[in-house]
Design a protein around this motif. Structure first.
Motif, PDB file in Angstrom:
ATOM      1  N   SER A 230       0.816  -1.351   0.025  1.00 40.73           N
ATOM      2  CA  SER A 230      -0.039  -0.063  -0.029  1.00 40.73           C
ATOM      3  C   SER A 230       0.822   1.253  -0.106  1.00 40.73           C
ATOM      4  CB  SER A 230      -0.833  -0.008   1.245  1.00 40.73           C
ATOM      5  OG  SER A 230      -0.096   0.049   2.395  1.00 40.73           O
ATOM      6  N   ARG A 231       2.073   1.285  -0.357  1.00 44.77           N
ATOM      7  CA  ARG A 231       3.123   2.333  -0.626  1.00 44.77           C
ATOM      8  C   ARG A 231       3.195   2.998   0.778  1.00 44.77           C
ATOM      9  NH1 ARG A 231       4.760  -0.446  -4.540  1.00 44.77           N
ATOM     10  NH2 ARG A 231       3.556  -0.800  -6.017  1.00 44.77           N
ATOM     11  N   ILE A 232       3.309   2.655   1.935  1.00 38.64           N
ATOM     12  CA  ILE A 232       3.171   3.263   3.103  1.00 38.64           C
ATOM     13  C   ILE A 232       4.687   3.282   3.696  1.00 38.64           C
ATOM     14  CG2 ILE A 232       2.360   3.532   5.681  1.00 38.64           C
ATOM     15  CD1 ILE A 232       0.052   2.049   4.818  1.00 38.64           C
ATOM     16  N   GLU A 234       7.178   3.963   2.004  1.00 42.75           N
ATOM     17  CA  GLU A 234       8.248   5.141   1.479  1.00 42.75           C
ATOM     18  C   GLU A 234       8.244   6.316   2.264  1.00 42.75           C
ATOM     19  OE1 GLU A 234       7.914   5.615  -2.770  1.00 42.75           O
ATOM     20  OE2 GLU A 234       9.484   7.237  -2.555  1.00 42.75           O
ATOM     21  N   SER A 238      10.543   8.279   4.769  1.00 42.19           N
ATOM     22  CA  SER A 238      11.158   9.958   4.775  1.00 42.19           C
ATOM     23  C   SER A 238      10.687  10.462   6.037  1.00 42.19           C
ATOM     24  CB  SER A 238      10.127  10.335   3.759  1.00 42.19           C
ATOM     25  OG  SER A 238       8.726  10.532   4.104  1.00 42.19           O
ATOM     26  N   ARG A 404      15.528  -1.323   3.426  1.00 42.61           N
ATOM     27  CA  ARG A 404      15.571  -0.144   2.727  1.00 42.61           C
ATOM     28  C   ARG A 404      15.379  -0.227   1.187  1.00 42.61           C
ATOM     29  NH1 ARG A 404      17.558   5.264   3.818  1.00 42.61           N
ATOM     30  NH2 ARG A 404      18.884   4.288   5.354  1.00 42.61           N
ATOM     31  N   LEU A 408      12.064   0.322  -1.212  1.00 44.11           N
ATOM     32  CA  LEU A 408      11.925   1.291  -2.313  1.00 44.11           C
ATOM     33  C   LEU A 408      11.813   0.749  -3.769  1.00 44.11           C
ATOM     34  CD1 LEU A 408      14.805   3.859  -0.868  1.00 44.11           C
ATOM     35  CD2 LEU A 408      12.134   4.068  -0.847  1.00 44.11           C
ATOM     36  N   GLU A 427      21.298  -1.622  -4.276  1.00 45.26           N
ATOM     37  CA  GLU A 427      20.852  -0.582  -3.280  1.00 45.26           C
ATOM     38  C   GLU A 427      19.267  -0.470  -3.705  1.00 45.26           C
ATOM     39  OE1 GLU A 427      21.952   3.421  -0.738  1.00 45.26           O
ATOM     40  OE2 GLU A 427      22.618   3.279  -2.818  1.00 45.26           O
TER      41      GLU A 427
ATOM     42  N   LYS B  12      23.262   9.447 -10.035  1.00 48.26           N
ATOM     43  CA  LYS B  12      23.044   8.136  -9.377  1.00 48.26           C
ATOM     44  C   LYS B  12      22.991   6.953 -10.458  1.00 48.26           C
ATOM     45  CE  LYS B  12      21.417   5.442  -6.156  1.00 48.26           C
ATOM     46  NZ  LYS B  12      22.463   5.053  -5.214  1.00 48.26           N
ATOM     47  N   THR B  44      12.018  10.858  -9.653  1.00 46.16           N
ATOM     48  CA  THR B  44      11.797  10.019  -8.568  1.00 46.16           C
ATOM     49  C   THR B  44      13.255   9.755  -7.866  1.00 46.16           C
ATOM     50  OG1 THR B  44       9.726   9.395  -9.323  1.00 46.16           O
ATOM     51  CG2 THR B  44      10.743   7.959  -7.332  1.00 46.16           C
ATOM     52  N   ARG B  48      14.157  10.968  -4.082  1.00 38.68           N
ATOM     53  CA  ARG B  48      14.594  10.070  -3.083  1.00 38.68           C
ATOM     54  C   ARG B  48      16.242  10.532  -2.724  1.00 38.68           C
ATOM     55  NH1 ARG B  48      12.651   4.316  -5.238  1.00 38.68           N
ATOM     56  NH2 ARG B  48      10.399   4.325  -4.431  1.00 38.68           N
ATOM     57  N   LEU B  53      16.855   8.953   1.167  1.00 38.47           N
ATOM     58  CA  LEU B  53      16.373   7.332   0.910  1.00 38.47           C
ATOM     59  C   LEU B  53      17.374   6.705   0.260  1.00 38.47           C
ATOM     60  CD1 LEU B  53      12.541   7.898   0.319  1.00 38.47           C
ATOM     61  CD2 LEU B  53      13.852   7.884   2.642  1.00 38.47           C
ATOM     62  N   VAL B  54      17.995   7.342  -0.756  1.00 37.88           N
ATOM     63  CA  VAL B  54      18.990   6.655  -1.414  1.00 37.88           C
ATOM     64  C   VAL B  54      20.470   7.521  -1.565  1.00 37.88           C
ATOM     65  CG1 VAL B  54      17.471   5.183  -2.766  1.00 37.88           C
ATOM     66  CG2 VAL B  54      18.354   7.296  -3.721  1.00 37.88           C
ATOM     67  N   ALA B  55      21.441   7.186  -1.357  1.00 38.72           N
ATOM     68  CA  ALA B  55      22.689   8.118  -1.463  1.00 38.72           C
ATOM     69  C   ALA B  55      22.948   8.106  -2.870  1.00 38.72           C
ATOM     70  CB  ALA B  55      23.849   7.208  -0.676  1.00 38.72           C
ATOM     71  N   ARG B  70      18.023  13.238   5.571  1.00 36.03           N
ATOM     72  CA  ARG B  70      17.740  12.542   6.686  1.00 36.03           C
ATOM     73  C   ARG B  70      18.075  13.412   8.028  1.00 36.03           C
ATOM     74  NH1 ARG B  70      20.574   6.831   5.562  1.00 36.03           N
ATOM     75  NH2 ARG B  70      22.120   8.384   4.940  1.00 36.03           N
ATOM     76  N   ARG B  73      14.740  15.737   8.571  1.00 35.42           N
ATOM     77  CA  ARG B  73      13.385  14.973   7.955  1.00 35.42           C
ATOM     78  C   ARG B  73      12.323  15.337   8.611  1.00 35.42           C
ATOM     79  NH1 ARG B  73      15.496   9.888  10.400  1.00 35.42           N
ATOM     80  NH2 ARG B  73      15.826   9.186   8.407  1.00 35.42           N
ATOM     81  N   PHE B  78       6.667  15.177   2.515  1.00 36.95           N
ATOM     82  CA  PHE B  78       6.912  14.275   1.474  1.00 36.95           C
ATOM     83  C   PHE B  78       5.794  13.570   0.882  1.00 36.95           C
ATOM     84  CE2 PHE B  78       8.566  10.004  -0.435  1.00 36.95           C
ATOM     85  CZ  PHE B  78       8.571  10.660  -1.654  1.00 36.95           C
ATOM     86  N   PRO B  80       4.782  10.903  -1.706  1.00 32.87           N
ATOM     87  CA  PRO B  80       5.350  10.069  -2.864  1.00 32.87           C
ATOM     88  C   PRO B  80       4.355   9.770  -3.989  1.00 32.87           C
ATOM     89  CG  PRO B  80       4.314   8.684  -0.890  1.00 32.87           C
ATOM     90  CD  PRO B  80       4.299  10.079  -0.646  1.00 32.87           C
ATOM     91  N   GLU B  82       3.520   7.172  -5.590  1.00 30.63           N
ATOM     92  CA  GLU B  82       2.584   6.023  -5.462  1.00 30.63           C
ATOM     93  C   GLU B  82       1.825   6.205  -3.888  1.00 30.63           C
ATOM     94  OE1 GLU B  82       2.936   2.312  -7.245  1.00 30.63           O
ATOM     95  OE2 GLU B  82       5.048   2.852  -7.610  1.00 30.63           O
ATOM     96  N   GLY B  84      -0.404   5.677  -0.536  1.00 25.19           N
ATOM     97  CA  GLY B  84      -1.074   4.759   0.327  1.00 25.19           C
ATOM     98  C   GLY B  84      -0.984   5.159   1.903  1.00 25.19           C
ATOM     99  N   LYS B 102       7.306  13.358  12.879  1.00 26.70           N
ATOM    100  CA  LYS B 102       7.765  14.434  12.568  1.00 26.70           C
ATOM    101  C   LYS B 102       8.144  15.464  13.520  1.00 26.70           C
ATOM    102  CE  LYS B 102       7.907  14.022   7.714  1.00 26.70           C
ATOM    103  NZ  LYS B 102       9.246  13.919   7.106  1.00 26.70           N
TER     104      LYS B 102
END
Lengths: 427, 307
Positions: A230-232, A234, A238, A404, A408, A427, B12, B44, B48, B53-55, B70, B73, B78, B80, B82, B84, B102
């Protein structure tokens, strides 16, 4: 830390609010009572076995066998009622043929009662043979009892014929040695009920741990799969670090399983204290002695962390439980190994195979918990514990990166991608 | 003006695949920056990296003064691409939970969640389970959950996708409102109309590389202006008008001809109109079409739109 606790709190609340949680809380005690009570009720509720004895031996075995067979025995022996034989004759084969309609239910005894078994005693060489014809081929109760009781009578007759005085024989029969078990591991040296309880406590601890760890890890797997699909995840990533997310989820589910376990154990303790106060007191003494509760706590934490981390990481790579099945199959086979050996740990806690398996970290929590009551050598306790801690620490270290990457990822789950992320090549 | 976000030579790579290549840009504080590009352009991946979230494989990123998203944060909101939410949670519970992560205290998080839901017409649904809400309502709840902690930097990945026109309009209003309290907004999209209406700055990427960075007007200037002429025209006569090139024509139902031509940079359209009258061309329609961001996007991305 506050983020970790918030995630744990949400996880806990999410499960506690479900109908399934309360169902499992309520159904488990009912299930246990049913599992214990049902066989007992069936035993008590089992109908009396009507047996007809036909004696062709000419040595009057039937009149002597009937009262012995009819005696209510200890240990849940079924009640046997010897009834007058509705048939007579001298040929065992002809008698068997005549008994058939009674045993198939086509004919009944006078008064409408059913005949359950017909025992035809006939000469066999120098001894006596018994043909036992039963209505239910799966029920060997009559066969076993006729065999035992008839053997006693035959031995008695032989000895009397050999010149032994019947009174002396009765006195000899009454002779029994006083056997007392001792062990340096038993309290006060003498093996008693405490040691009996101790043996089962070890097995119970191992089995309970196995069940709790698997239940918790399974809940976590489903929870992460739901969040991933359900894409939670991500959004969570964050908002919090990977250790906070994983830690929060693991802690939350641990609290759920601890709640369930606590309720079950409390109910079990209350029932035991009410029905068997002495056994309850003994159980508490055993648990408090030898640091068994500490063992249980340490192995619960180690085992749960080890499997919860693994299942959480797998969940991050899967969008459906079907995808997770590809990895769960081998893991479940692996997990069944300690269950097989835990039974052995009750009787042979120091068996070489158990000692070897105890050093394999995925098995350590279950097997060492099962062996704990027997007092395994301290170097094994420390060594296996350190290895388990090392394995768990290593797992936590690499699982964060894999979690992680999985969270993702939007690609279909492939075990090689999980492995690649574990070793840092993806990664 | 201080930069809320700065990327410097960011690359990246995923194995052999280079998702983002040597990307540099900065977003000024309190402004709306559109991050535009076709599907698969690397938007995207970039977002990220900004979030930590990614380096990045190479390069430097500064987010609200920190070298890693981070670390800040709690100051970032944010949404995203997609979306949910926990389907069994209520909107108020979900918003309060995410605001709590937060750093907003529990009671305050619930108060803010309630106020936000009421302000955006979801007050009646705040205690319903999210699974019982419509898709548009659920999306709005998720957006509110990204804003409840009053972030300094709001990153929205394709925020308009899946919204009906009414909700798209409302979202535009919400995004504008964010900058009034000083927040910086970075949003990715491949629908140019939203960017055109909202952005102070647009960054266009294609194939992982930046192809434009600047104001919307400057982006538009990258695409040619066009002249549309209709009437009883001779294409050769139209071609002779000053500053016109790349003519295309089509015959209309009433027999008239429609000619479309690119107007050379710097040439006023009036010159062509004057010349047309001077030559006595029978013109029924003369229209100058200023380029839209969409046109600039196609030109700048080399026609990769809609990929």
């Amino acid at each position: 830390m506050s983020r970790l606790l918030r995630i744990a709190g949400r996880e806990y609340a999410a499960y506690v609010r479900t109908f399934g949680f309360w169902l499992s809380i309520c159904l488990m005690p009912v299930g246990v009572i049913a599992a214990i009570g049902a066989p007992l009720m069936m035993e008590r509720g089992a109908p009396v076995i009507n047996v007809a004895l036909i004696d062709l031996t000419g040595q009057a075995y039937a009149p002597r066998l009937a009262p012995v067979l009819s005696q209510p025995g200890a240990g849940g022996r079924r009640v046997v009622q010897v009834v007058a034989a509705p048939l007579s004759g001298a040929d065992p084969a002809a008698l068997a043929a005549a008994a058939r309609p009674y045993l198939t239910g086509d004919q009944t005894l006078a008064g409408g009662a059913k005949l359950d078994a017909v025992v035809i005693l006939h000469p066999d060489g120098q001894g006596v043979a018994a043909d036992v014809w039963s209505r239910n081929p799966a029920d060997h109760a009559v066969e076993g009892r006729v065999g035992d009781d008839l053997a006693d009578l035959m031995r008695h007759d032989r000895l009397v014929r050999a010149g032994v005085d019947p009174a002396a024989l009765s006195a000899i029969d009454a002779v029994a040695p006083k056997v007392i078990g001792y062990s340096p591991k038993a309290q006060g040296g003498r093996i008693g009920a405490r040691e009996f309880v101790q043996t089962f406590v070890g097995f119970g601890m191992g089995a309970l741990l196995w069940m709790v760890v698997l239940t918790g890890a399974g809940i976590l797997l489903n929870s992460v799969i739901e969040e991933k699909s359900s894409r939670i995840l991500e959004v969570l990533l964050s908002s919090a670090s990977v250790p906070e997310i994983m830690g929060g989820k693991i802690l939350g589910v641990a609290a759920v399983t601890a709640t369930v376990l606590g309720v079950w154990l409390s109910i079990g303790a209350l029932v035991l204290a009410r029905l068997q106060p002495q056994m309850f007191s003994l159980l508490i003494q055993v648990l408090l002695s030898k640091g068994l509760l500490i063992y249980f706590g340490v192995y619960f934490i180690g085992g749960y962390l080890m499997y919860a981390t693994l299942f959480t990481t797998i969940g991050a790579f899967c969008e459906t439980t079907r995808e997770a099945q590809t990895l769960l199959g081998p893991i479940m086979i692996l997990l069944s190994i300690p269950m097989v050996f835990m039974g052995q740990a009750m009787l042979h806690p120091d068996a070489p195979i158990l000692q070897i398996l105890s050093w394999i970290p995925p098995f350590t929590p279950f097997l060492m918990a099962a062996r704990a009551a027997s007092g395994p050598p301290w170097w094994q306790v420390i060594g296996t514990g350190l290895l388990m801690a090392l394995m768990t620490g290593l797992e936590l270290l690499v699982a964060g990166r894999a979690f992680r990457a999985g969270a993702l990822s939007t690609a279909r789950f492939e075990p090689k991608r999980l492995l690649a992320s574990l070793f840092g090549s993806e990664e | 003006m201080q930069a809320a976000l700065r990327l410097d030579g960011v690359t990246k790579r995923y194995g052999e695949f280079e998702a983002v290549r040597d990307l540099s840009f900065q977003a000024e504080a309190g402004r709306i920056c559109g991050f535009l590009g076709p599907n698969g352009a690397g938007k995207t991946s970039t977002l990220r990296m900004i979030l930590g979230l990614v380096a990045p494989t190479a390069g430097r990123i500064s987010v609200l003064g920190a070298d890693d998203g981070r670390k800040v944060r709690a100051k970032i909101g944010f949404l995203p691409e997609e979306r949910g939410l926990y389907r069994r949670m209520t909107p108020i519970g979900a918003i309060a939970f995410l605001a709590g992560l937060k750093g907003v205290p529990g009671g305050e998080a619930r108060r803010r969640a309630k106020n936000l839901l009421e302000a955006h017409g979801l007050g009646h649904a705040m205690n319903r389970q999210i699974r019982a809400l419509s898709k548009g309502m659920a999306q709005k709840v998720q957006l509110l959950s990204a804003l409840a902690h009053e972030p300094d930097l709001v990153i929205l990945d394709e925020p308009f996708s899946g919204l009906d026109p009414v909700n798209q309009q409302e979202l535009e209003t919400m995004i504008r409102a964010l900058t009034t309290r000083g927040a910086t907004v970075l949003f990715s999209t491949h629908v140019m109309q939203h960017a055109e209406r909202l952005c102070d700055q647009v960054v266009l990427i294609a194939g992982g590389r930046k192809v434009f960075d600047g104001a919307v007007e400057a982006a538009r200037a990258a695409a040619p202006r066009r002249l549309i002429l209709e009437g009883a025209l001779d294409p050769a006569q139209v071609a002779a008008l000053p500053g016109l090139a790349e003519l295309t024509s089509e015959r209309l139902e009433d027999g008239a001809l429609r000619v479309s031509a690119v107007l050379a940079p710097g040439v006023p359209a009036q010159d062509a109109l004057r010349a047309a009258f001077a030559k006595g061309l029978d013109i029924t329609r003369f229209e100058l079409k200023e380029p839209q961001l969409h046109d600039a996007f196609i030109v700048l991305t080399g026609g990769e739109i809609g990929a």
